[in-house]
Design an enzyme around this catalytic site. Structure first.
Site, short mmCIF file in Angstrom:
data_model
loop_
_atom_site.label_atom_id
_atom_site.label_comp_id
_atom_site.label_asym_id
_atom_site.label_seq_id
_atom_site.Cartn_x
_atom_site.Cartn_y
_atom_site.Cartn_z
N CYS A 7 -1.99 4.90 -5.32
CA CYS A 7 -2.75 4.03 -4.43
C CYS A 7 -2.84 2.70 -5.16
CB CYS A 7 -4.13 4.59 -4.13
SG CYS A 7 -5.15 3.48 -3.14
N THR A 22 0.86 -1.18 0.00
CA THR A 22 0.00 0.00 0.00
C THR A 22 0.89 1.22 0.00
OG1 THR A 22 -1.40 1.37 1.44
CG2 THR A 22 -0.22 -0.41 2.49
#
Length: 233
Positions: free
Chosen positions: A196, A83
């Site tokens: 992202c 992430t």
């Protein structure tokens, strides 16, 4: 091959993509029946997201550092934080383990240098777009980073948490992202960083008016390079 430890589940949709890309990368490089040696710790993302939105970064730091130590103890020779947002605690993790953390920002910098991009747009969660942990890392690597205006940052963030992280890939969201990317192009961006790990589910290269730098794919490539290196860095 060196075994990689994955800190995943943020969200599981993007972690599943990491798993596929890592195995595809090893298959392409090694052939035959080869696949990626991995150890995955997948979190309950609802708990992580709640702490993020409560701004409880100390608790998040403790949680991810504990996971990193467990992965090291289980035999991982390198770590991937699956992430962008939780790279906010990457430096903390490096302090509690003896194995390298393969930083997503380094993968972005390498790709930009290879492709000749210096002024880049960054899309991601509000944390990634507004806080300095990734932008400063990229700036230190020689990149000029821009983000959308405040209203569009809210849109980008909302789509990530309310749609993409819940498996919803909607045309309406794609159109909004395309509009935002085009505005960033008009401001002088040479490429857009999908900062992202879920955004690649929504925006493919053909959907963007700017060249796309998909951090999930770039991060996975860096991990494959590490796994096949002669020794851990």
């Amino acid at each position: 091959m060196h075994t990689i430890g994955l800190i995943g589940g943020m969200s599981w949709e993007s972690t599943a993509l990491y798993y596929r890309l890592l195995n595809e990368g090893i298959k392409a490089r090694c052939g035959g029946l080869h696949s990626a040696p991995l150890i995955l710790h997948s979190v309950d993302f609802a708990e992580i997201a709640a702490l993020q939105h409560d701004n409880n970064w100390p608790a998040l730091t403790t949680a991810l550092c504990d996971i990193a130590k467990k992965l090291e103890q289980a035999g991982a020779k390198g770590l991937l934080i699956c992430t962008n947002t939780m790279h906010k605690v990457a430096a903390n993790i490096t302090e509690v383990v003896q194995i390298p953390v393969i930083h997503i920002g380094d993968a972005i910098i390498v790709a930009c240098k290879e492709q000749g991009y210096q002024r880049v747009a960054l899309l991601g969660t509000a944390f990634t777009m507004e806080q300095p942990f990734l932008k400063d890392h990229l700036s230190a690597g020689g990149l000029d980073v821009m983000v959308p205006d405040e209203a569009d940052r809210r849109i980008v963030h909302q789509v990530i948490y309310d749609e993409l992280c819940q498996g919803k890939v909607l045309d309406s969201a794609r159109e909004q992202y395309q509009r935002i990317i085009e505005q960033l192009k008009q401001r002088g961006a040479q490429a857009v960083i999908l900062g992202c790990t879920e955004i690649g589910l929504l925006i493919a290269p053909q959907d963007s008016s700017l060249p796309v730098l998909d951090t999930t794919a770039l991060h996975a490539k860096s991990a494959v390079d590490f796994m096949l290196s002669s020794k851990p860095n």
